[in-house]
Design a protein around this motif. Structure first.
Motif, PDB file in Angstrom:
ATOM      1  N   SER A  44      10.305  -3.394  -3.086  1.00  0.00           N
ATOM      2  CA  SER A  44       9.295  -3.850  -2.625  1.00  0.00           C
ATOM      3  C   SER A  44       7.654  -4.459  -2.980  1.00  0.00           C
ATOM      4  N   GLU A  45       7.236  -5.578  -2.469  1.00  0.00           N
ATOM      5  CA  GLU A  45       5.404  -5.679  -2.728  1.00  0.00           C
ATOM      6  C   GLU A  45       4.689  -5.249  -1.706  1.00  0.00           C
ATOM      7  N   ASN A  46       3.957  -4.806  -1.687  1.00  0.00           N
ATOM      8  CA  ASN A  46       3.088  -4.352  -0.793  1.00  0.00           C
ATOM      9  C   ASN A  46       3.079  -3.569   0.152  1.00  0.00           C
ATOM     10  N   VAL A  47       3.820  -2.252  -0.720  1.00  0.00           N
ATOM     11  CA  VAL A  47       3.960  -0.938  -0.042  1.00  0.00           C
ATOM     12  C   VAL A  47       2.665   0.290  -0.703  1.00  0.00           C
ATOM     13  N   THR A  48       2.451   0.872   0.631  1.00  0.00           N
ATOM     14  CA  THR A  48       0.947   1.215   1.000  1.00  0.00           C
ATOM     15  C   THR A  48       0.938   3.189   1.114  1.00  0.00           C
ATOM     16  N   LEU A  49       0.502   3.316  -0.456  1.00  0.00           N
ATOM     17  CA  LEU A  49       0.426   5.035  -0.306  1.00  0.00           C
ATOM     18  C   LEU A  49      -0.788   5.189  -0.254  1.00  0.00           C
ATOM     19  N   ASN A  50      -1.252   5.747   0.556  1.00  0.00           N
ATOM     20  CA  ASN A  50      -2.368   6.551   1.239  1.00  0.00           C
ATOM     21  C   ASN A  50      -2.344   8.518   1.499  1.00  0.00           C
ATOM     22  N   ILE A  65       4.747   7.637  -8.363  1.00  0.00           N
ATOM     23  CA  ILE A  65       4.193   9.242  -8.634  1.00  0.00           C
ATOM     24  C   ILE A  65       3.161   8.106  -9.502  1.00  0.00           C
ATOM     25  N   SER A  66       3.701   7.125 -10.202  1.00  0.00           N
ATOM     26  CA  SER A  66       2.891   6.376 -11.235  1.00  0.00           C
ATOM     27  C   SER A  66       1.156   5.644 -10.225  1.00  0.00           C
ATOM     28  N   ASN A  67       1.536   5.853  -9.033  1.00  0.00           N
ATOM     29  CA  ASN A  67       0.562   5.459  -8.585  1.00  0.00           C
ATOM     30  C   ASN A  67      -0.036   6.401  -7.676  1.00  0.00           C
ATOM     31  N   LEU A  68      -0.022   7.444  -8.192  1.00  0.00           N
ATOM     32  CA  LEU A  68      -0.970   9.013  -6.966  1.00  0.00           C
ATOM     33  C   LEU A  68      -1.866   8.612  -7.552  1.00  0.00           C
ATOM     34  N   PRO A  69      -3.450   9.335  -6.733  1.00  0.00           N
ATOM     35  CA  PRO A  69      -4.295   9.482  -6.906  1.00  0.00           C
ATOM     36  C   PRO A  69      -4.451  10.192  -8.003  1.00  0.00           C
ATOM     37  N   SER A  70      -6.042   9.597  -9.008  1.00  0.00           N
ATOM     38  CA  SER A  70      -6.156  10.737  -9.874  1.00  0.00           C
ATOM     39  C   SER A  70      -6.443  12.051  -9.725  1.00  0.00           C
ATOM     40  N   THR A  72      -7.590  15.180  -5.691  1.00  0.00           N
ATOM     41  CA  THR A  72      -7.706  15.174  -4.830  1.00  0.00           C
ATOM     42  C   THR A  72      -8.798  15.642  -3.609  1.00  0.00           C
ATOM     43  N   ASN A  73      -9.866  15.137  -4.570  1.00  0.00           N
ATOM     44  CA  ASN A  73     -10.898  15.342  -4.080  1.00  0.00           C
ATOM     45  C   ASN A  73     -11.643  14.185  -2.945  1.00  0.00           C
ATOM     46  N   THR A  74     -10.805  13.378  -2.672  1.00  0.00           N
ATOM     47  CA  THR A  74     -11.039  11.666  -1.932  1.00  0.00           C
ATOM     48  C   THR A  74     -10.150  11.748  -1.251  1.00  0.00           C
ATOM     49  N   THR A  75     -10.183  10.956  -0.690  1.00  0.00           N
ATOM     50  CA  THR A  75      -8.767  10.157  -0.203  1.00  0.00           C
ATOM     51  C   THR A  75      -8.646   8.550  -0.768  1.00  0.00           C
ATOM     52  N   ALA A  76      -7.246   8.503  -0.705  1.00  0.00           N
ATOM     53  CA  ALA A  76      -6.974   7.252  -1.461  1.00  0.00           C
ATOM     54  C   ALA A  76      -5.781   6.513  -0.682  1.00  0.00           C
ATOM     55  N   LYS A  77      -5.618   5.064  -0.980  1.00  0.00           N
ATOM     56  CA  LYS A  77      -5.078   4.215  -0.494  1.00  0.00           C
ATOM     57  C   LYS A  77      -5.164   2.801  -1.574  1.00  0.00           C
ATOM     58  N   THR A  78      -3.433   3.180  -1.829  1.00  0.00           N
ATOM     59  CA  THR A  78      -3.128   1.458  -2.596  1.00  0.00           C
ATOM     60  C   THR A  78      -2.124   1.034  -2.262  1.00  0.00           C
ATOM     61  N   THR A  79      -2.262  -0.188  -2.921  1.00  0.00           N
ATOM     62  CA  THR A  79      -0.919  -1.169  -2.691  1.00  0.00           C
ATOM     63  C   THR A  79      -0.075  -1.198  -3.650  1.00  0.00           C
ATOM     64  N   PHE A  80       1.576  -1.247  -3.626  1.00  0.00           N
ATOM     65  CA  PHE A  80       1.632  -1.489  -4.794  1.00  0.00           C
ATOM     66  C   PHE A  80       3.188  -1.706  -4.864  1.00  0.00           C
ATOM     67  N   THR A  81       3.867  -1.685  -6.206  1.00  0.00           N
ATOM     68  CA  THR A  81       5.810  -2.192  -5.777  1.00  0.00           C
ATOM     69  C   THR A  81       6.500  -1.285  -5.587  1.00  0.00           C
ATOM     70  N   SER A  82       7.310  -0.384  -4.948  1.00  0.00           N
ATOM     71  CA  SER A  82       7.833  -0.378  -4.757  1.00  0.00           C
ATOM     72  C   SER A  82       9.815  -0.524  -5.405  1.00  0.00           C
ATOM     73  N   VAL A  83       9.923  -0.075  -5.914  1.00  0.00           N
ATOM     74  CA  VAL A  83      11.352  -0.164  -6.767  1.00  0.00           C
ATOM     75  C   VAL A  83      12.556   0.304  -5.585  1.00  0.00           C
ATOM     76  N   GLY A  84      12.000   1.426  -4.017  1.00  0.00           N
ATOM     77  CA  GLY A  84      12.572   0.929  -3.418  1.00  0.00           C
ATOM     78  C   GLY A  84      13.702   2.812  -3.286  1.00  0.00           C
TER      79      GLY A  84
END
Length: 286
Positions: free
Chosen positions: A33-39, A119-124, A126-138
């Motif tokens: 799926s595209e547009n999966v959000t990691l927070n 895992i490849s889309n984890l923030p660099s 832990t000091n700041t909050t982060a949100k990223t959109t990525f494609t998940s393999v499911g």
């Protein structure tokens, strides 16, 4: 955080009971799926799926988000595994929840492809909050692999959310066999989800469970609604009536006739007749 009510989670499962009414979970969707959000909010890691994403194993409940806990919150026999992933499914009317929990360890010798995109889309950092959109393999292929290898046994019980407001009435399905990550994957996730588990709220006995190869046997006893084994009479074999083993009667002694010596009877007769003749002659002479 402790919520009110009598069915709070997480739980420690001390014993399970094979429930013949349960079947392997039938997964539909859970694909790429595209547009999966990691927070990353500074203390917890979650992944949200877009509206319309298809992922369900129970009719009327769609996958909404997943999150991680370290250590695993629920356990079997008091043994805590390093990680757990909670897959939260929301009912179509948005009023009810069901959670699929998969226990994780770090014993894999190779990288799990199902967690690589996360895992490849984890923030660099832990000091700041982060949100990223990525494609998940499911996770569709992972569920298929677990089923084909008879690793999809699970325990089923009613509990609550493990985060505020700790709402009850949540159905839990917990895989009884852990899924393995590589050590590198484990370390990467552990950076973001340290010590995020709620203390055990209840200890359960005789929890309904599906066991591959056993739950589908027709004579397996079912569970009562309370989770206590239903009163099932175990058939016992009656003591067999003593059976006499027939014996052959001892045969009566039988004398086997033997043939007399050749000529023995004729000699006896001649002697007898000779004696009689002499006695008659003697009487006449007198």
């Amino acid at each position: 955080v402790r919520g009110g009510g009598s069915t709070q989670s997480p739980v420690s499962i001390n014993s399970t009971f094979v429930d013949s009414t349960l079947r392997p979970l039938n997964f539909t969707g859970y694909g790429t799926s595209e547009n999966v959000t990691l927070n990353w909010n500074g203390f917890g890691l979650s992944i949200s799926y877009p509206v319309g994403y298809e992922g369900y194993f129970r009719s009327g409940y769609q996958l909404n988000q997943i999150h991680f806990h370290a250590t695993a919150e629920n356990n079997f026999n008091g043994v805590f595994l390093p990680f757990a992933i909670h897959m939260v499914h929301v009912s179509d009317d948005r009023n009810n929840l069901t959670v699929l929990a998969i226990l994780l360890d770090n014993n894999a010798t190779s990288v799990s492809p199902y967690f690589s995109s996360i895992i490849s889309n984890l923030p660099s950092t832990t000091n700041t909050t982060a949100k990223t959109t990525f494609t998940s393999v499911g996770f569709a292929d992972m569920f298929a692999d677990l089923h084909s290898n008879n690793l999809d046994g699970y325990a089923f019980f009613s509990g609550s959310l493990t985060t505020p407001p700790c709402t009850e009435g949540v159905d839990w399905y917990i895989y009884s066999t852990p899924y393995s990550l590589s050590k590198d994957q484990y370390d990467a996730l552990h950076t973001f989800i340290q010590n995020s588990n709620r203390p055990i709220q209840r200890v359960l006995q005789n929890v309904n469970s599906y066991v591959p190869g056993k739950s589908t046997q027709p004579n397996t006893p079912t569970m009562s609604p309370t989770g206590t084994p239903a009163n099932v009479m175990t058939p016992t074999m009656s003591t067999p009536t003593a059976v006499m083993t027939p014996t052959m009667p001892t045969p009566t002694a039988v004398i086997t006739p033997t043939s007399p010596p050749s000529g023995g009877v004729g000699l006896f007769q001649h002697m007898f007749y000779g004696i009689v003749a002499l006695m008659v002659l003697f009487i006449i002479v007198i």
